[in-house]
Design a protein around this motif. Structure first.
Motif, PDB file in Angstrom:
ATOM      1  N   UNK A 244       0.781  -1.117   0.095  1.00 19.18           N
ATOM      2  CA  UNK A 244       0.035  -0.046   0.080  1.00 19.18           C
ATOM      3  C   UNK A 244       0.785   1.189  -0.091  1.00 19.18           C
ATOM      4  N   UNK A 245       0.639   2.076  -0.781  1.00 23.25           N
ATOM      5  CA  UNK A 245       1.453   3.173  -0.972  1.00 23.25           C
ATOM      6  C   UNK A 245       0.665   4.559  -0.584  1.00 23.25           C
ATOM      7  N   UNK A 246       1.615   5.378   0.248  1.00 25.62           N
ATOM      8  CA  UNK A 246       0.936   6.561   0.889  1.00 25.62           C
ATOM      9  C   UNK A 246       2.277   7.615   0.365  1.00 25.62           C
ATOM     10  N   UNK A 247       1.746   8.812   0.350  1.00 19.92           N
ATOM     11  CA  UNK A 247       2.719   9.967   0.165  1.00 19.92           C
ATOM     12  C   UNK A 247       3.615  10.498   1.226  1.00 19.92           C
ATOM     13  N   UNK A 248       3.225  10.163   2.317  1.00 24.12           N
ATOM     14  CA  UNK A 248       4.174  10.813   3.285  1.00 24.12           C
ATOM     15  C   UNK A 248       4.161   9.776   4.601  1.00 24.12           C
ATOM     16  N   UNK A 249       5.375  10.208   5.137  1.00 25.46           N
ATOM     17  CA  UNK A 249       5.852   9.130   6.024  1.00 25.46           C
ATOM     18  C   UNK A 249       4.642   8.901   7.191  1.00 25.46           C
ATOM     19  N   UNK A 250       4.182  10.034   7.580  1.00 23.44           N
ATOM     20  CA  UNK A 250       3.350  10.048   8.819  1.00 23.44           C
ATOM     21  C   UNK A 250       2.125   9.326   8.367  1.00 23.44           C
ATOM     22  N   UNK A 251       1.484   9.414   6.885  1.00 27.74           N
ATOM     23  CA  UNK A 251       0.438   8.712   6.696  1.00 27.74           C
ATOM     24  C   UNK A 251       0.743   7.079   6.849  1.00 27.74           C
ATOM     25  N   UNK A 252       1.965   6.962   6.222  1.00 28.99           N
ATOM     26  CA  UNK A 252       2.445   5.377   6.487  1.00 28.99           C
ATOM     27  C   UNK A 252       2.410   4.734   7.795  1.00 28.99           C
ATOM     28  N   UNK A 253       2.766   5.459   8.868  1.00 31.37           N
ATOM     29  CA  UNK A 253       2.710   5.186  10.160  1.00 31.37           C
ATOM     30  C   UNK A 253       1.331   4.922  10.701  1.00 31.37           C
ATOM     31  N   UNK A 254       0.416   6.225  10.341  1.00 28.22           N
ATOM     32  CA  UNK A 254      -0.824   5.900  10.718  1.00 28.22           C
ATOM     33  C   UNK A 254      -1.626   4.773  10.263  1.00 28.22           C
ATOM     34  N   UNK A 255      -1.573   4.598   8.962  1.00 29.09           N
ATOM     35  CA  UNK A 255      -2.393   3.434   8.064  1.00 29.09           C
ATOM     36  C   UNK A 255      -1.950   2.319   8.632  1.00 29.09           C
ATOM     37  N   UNK A 256      -0.708   2.236   8.860  1.00 30.63           N
ATOM     38  CA  UNK A 256      -0.258   0.763   9.236  1.00 30.63           C
ATOM     39  C   UNK A 256      -0.920   0.542  10.764  1.00 30.63           C
ATOM     40  N   UNK A 257      -0.844   1.578  11.583  1.00 27.70           N
ATOM     41  CA  UNK A 257      -1.476   1.407  12.857  1.00 27.70           C
ATOM     42  C   UNK A 257      -3.184   1.046  12.730  1.00 27.70           C
ATOM     43  N   UNK A 258      -3.723   1.950  12.035  1.00 25.23           N
ATOM     44  CA  UNK A 258      -5.085   1.631  12.032  1.00 25.23           C
ATOM     45  C   UNK A 258      -5.503   0.216  11.394  1.00 25.23           C
ATOM     46  N   UNK A 260      -3.437  -2.476  11.565  1.00 23.07           N
ATOM     47  CA  UNK A 260      -3.161  -3.399  12.752  1.00 23.07           C
ATOM     48  C   UNK A 260      -4.254  -3.516  13.965  1.00 23.07           C
ATOM     49  N   UNK A 261      -4.698  -2.367  14.121  1.00 21.47           N
ATOM     50  CA  UNK A 261      -5.712  -2.407  15.193  1.00 21.47           C
ATOM     51  C   UNK A 261      -6.943  -3.090  14.856  1.00 21.47           C
ATOM     52  N   UNK A 262      -7.186  -3.115  13.511  1.00 20.33           N
ATOM     53  CA  UNK A 262      -8.405  -3.952  12.938  1.00 20.33           C
ATOM     54  C   UNK A 262      -8.152  -5.399  12.958  1.00 20.33           C
ATOM     55  N   UNK A 263      -6.890  -5.711  13.058  1.00 17.01           N
ATOM     56  CA  UNK A 263      -6.685  -7.075  12.965  1.00 17.01           C
ATOM     57  C   UNK A 263      -5.922  -7.465  11.429  1.00 17.01           C
ATOM     58  N   UNK A 264      -5.482  -6.597  10.852  1.00 17.32           N
ATOM     59  CA  UNK A 264      -4.699  -6.790   9.609  1.00 17.32           C
ATOM     60  C   UNK A 264      -3.416  -7.035   9.814  1.00 17.32           C
ATOM     61  N   UNK A 265      -2.518  -7.786   9.081  1.00 17.88           N
ATOM     62  CA  UNK A 265      -1.073  -8.052   9.444  1.00 17.88           C
ATOM     63  C   UNK A 265      -0.277  -7.086   8.464  1.00 17.88           C
ATOM     64  N   UNK A 266      -0.242  -5.838   8.928  1.00 16.79           N
ATOM     65  CA  UNK A 266       0.356  -4.694   8.261  1.00 16.79           C
ATOM     66  C   UNK A 266       1.493  -4.364   9.058  1.00 16.79           C
ATOM     67  N   UNK A 267       2.484  -3.749   8.228  1.00 16.92           N
ATOM     68  CA  UNK A 267       3.856  -3.027   8.785  1.00 16.92           C
ATOM     69  C   UNK A 267       4.136  -2.002   7.807  1.00 16.92           C
ATOM     70  N   UNK A 268       4.659  -0.784   8.532  1.00 16.35           N
ATOM     71  CA  UNK A 268       4.963   0.277   7.742  1.00 16.35           C
ATOM     72  C   UNK A 268       6.479   0.352   7.478  1.00 16.35           C
ATOM     73  N   UNK A 269       6.839   1.025   6.210  1.00 13.62           N
ATOM     74  CA  UNK A 269       8.340   1.099   5.813  1.00 13.62           C
ATOM     75  C   UNK A 269       8.421   2.493   5.445  1.00 13.62           C
TER      76      UNK A 269
END
Ligand code: ADP
Ligand code: MG
Length: 487
Positions: A244-258, A260-269
């Motif tokens: 999943x591509x985001x344009x900002x580092x902050x968005x990457x962090x936020x989205x990965x967290x969101x 994960x909270x819902x049970x998806x196995x996500x990680x941010x880079x």
């Protein structure tokens, strides 16, 4: 073309065949002979067509008989890609001895790298760190036979032009310069002209900008519904691996967290992570511990992970070329892939059309599948698994248990329904997700042909779940309200 026709050593042919490569790709067939002969080569072909092996294989062959230190220098735009190139080269060299590779990139202590540089025949590194070692004289280019610029367009996009020129200028007169890129801009051709002699130009694509085996769609949705839309798409398509591509580092962090909270196995880079954190993220993504990688463009450059089934553009890419690089992470090595782009205001829709024109191919408009559709899909799969279990034969002991319950007066249907309820877990991932209504766009201003309405991937829903599907097919008209700028 078969690898056997390329005059390669048996040790290399064996290694390549063990890697599962059967035929050389066009860029490989086109460049390997010239690189073996020591000629200067500039090669262009789209992402995922095997450019690493196009230079990696002939380089391994050339270093097999050349025991000099640092006879090959490969420049790569990112640390991850440098690691990947080194790994690939070691694989081609598996049955040859003495071909040592040093990988040098920033964010890591110098000492280990200096150690590796003492013996390495092949050096793979990012331009910045290569410059560092050149300055410290821990890397010398006296023996240089070949220099490779991999993903040259990326390196220029990332502002490495001065470093690259400095490095090329500090190389000895007599050497081979090889350049690979997905695109050949005038800037790249200037490097070719300035640093190569009698260039062999290999264009292995026919001007095609994206790989044909990627099914590209986009979704025009309200601005505040991107998270829900993404979750619905993820749950509907259930990609084994997704980027999943985001344009900002902050968005990457936020989205990965969101996620994960819902049970998806996500990680941010992204680039702010420490090197060892980045390594952990990449390892988890490769092993499947995290099957969703949320990343910025820069962090994901050149990453080649097998079986990325889907690429999501959560934010629409800022540059047209980014789009090509993003979706090039899927559909690699002839596999099929899919890309999904979220468009959340009129400006982004305009950008999407620009991208469409740039790539010269249509991106199909679709609607986000509804929660009901996804639930129906889950039930459908569940029903199919029950049918399969029955056809495979069911243990008679269970039948005795049912018979016992029935003698107590319970109806067979109620017993079965209760069992289903116990077995079918509630989909936590969609617990708080609301349906996302698409915004109708006008097709007149679009360059490409008519778009088909959303189809649920050709699946057949039978019986009582059928009514659920109709909802998702209804295309509800909703007037577009111009919104304030989002940027
Ligand atoms: P590019 O640099 O052009 O984007 P890569 O070198 O990263 O592409 O290769 C993409 C994928 O294709 C890798 O997983 C690689 O192992 C695989 N690959 C490369 N050459 C071949 C081949 N001849 N046959 C099968 N797979 C290949
Ligand atoms: Mg590459």
């Amino acid at each position: 073309m078969n690898f056997n026709e390329l005059n390669l050593r048996n040790e290399i042919l064996r290694a390549v065949s063990e890697m599962g490569y059967e035929e050389a790709t066009d860029i490989q067939g086109g460049s390997i002979p010239s690189i073996l002969e020591g000629k200067d080569v500039t090669g262009r072909s789209s992402t995922g067509t095997g450019k690493t092996a196009a230079f990696g294989i002939p380089i391994v062959q050339r270093t097999a008989d050349n025991t000099d230190r640092a006879s090959v220098l490969i420049l790569s735009p990112t640390r991850e890609l440098a690691v990947q190139i080194s790994d690939e080269i070691r694989k081609y060299a598996k049955y040859l001895s003495g071909i040592s590779v040093a990988t040098i990139y920033g964010g890591q202590p110098m000492q280990g790298q200096i150690q590796a540089l003492r013996t390495a025949r092949i050096v793979v590194g990012t331009p910045g760190r290569v410059m560092d070692h050149l300055r410290r004289k821990t890397l010398k280019l006296d023996n240089l036979q070949t220099i490779v610029l991999d993903e040259a367009d990326e390196m220029l996009n990332m502002g490495f032009i001065d470093d690259i020129r400095t490095i090329l200028e500090s190389a000895p007169e007599e050497h081979q310069t090889v350049l690979f890129s997905a695109t050949l801009s005038p800037e790249i051709m200037r490097i070719t002209n300035d640093f190569q002699t009698d260039t062999v130009l290999v264009k292995a694509d026919k001007g095609q900008r994206t790989v044909a085996n990627i099914d590209q769609s986009y979704y025009n949705i309200p601005k505040d519904s991107k998270n829900d839309a993404l979750k619905l798409l993820l749950e509907y398509h259930k990609p084994k691996r997704a980027l999943i591509f985001c344009n900002t580092k902050k968005m990457v962090d936020d989205l990965a967290e969101i996620l994960c909270e819902d049970g998806f196995k996500a990680a941010g880079l992204h680039g702010d992570l420490k090197q060892n954190q980045r390594n952990i993220v990449m390892r988890d993504f490769k092993s499947g511990r995290a099957n969703i990688l949320v990343a910025t463009d820069v962090a994901a450059r050149g990453i080649d992970v097998d079986d990325v089934e889907a690429v999501f553009n959560y934010d629409i890419p800022q540059e047209n070329e980014y789009y090509i690089h993003r979706i090039g992470r899927t559909g690699r090595a002839g596999k099929t892939g899919a890309s999904y782009t979220l468009v959340a205001n009129r400006k982004q829709l305009y950008r999407l059309h620009e991208i469409e024109r740039h790539i010269g191919a249509p991106i199909t408009e679709k609607e986000i599948p509804s929660v009901k559709t996804i639930v129906a899909q889950g039930n459908d799969e569940f029903a199919a698994s029950i049918r399969r279990a029955i056809s495979h034969g069911v243990d008679d002991n269970w039948k005795l248990l049912i018979a016992e319950l029935m003698t107590e007066g319970y109806e067979a249907e109620d017993i079965a329904a209760a069992l289903c309820e116990k077995l079918q877990k509630k989909n936590k991932k969609l617990a708080a997700v609301k349906d996302v209504e698409s915004i109708k766009t006008f097709k007149d201003d679009r360059k490409f042909g008519k778009k088909k309405p959303y189809k649920s991937g050709g699946r057949e829903f039978r019986g009582k779940w059928d009514h659920d599907r109709k909802d998702s097919r209804d295309f509800k008209k909703k007037p577009y309200k111009a919104k304030k700028k989002e940027y």
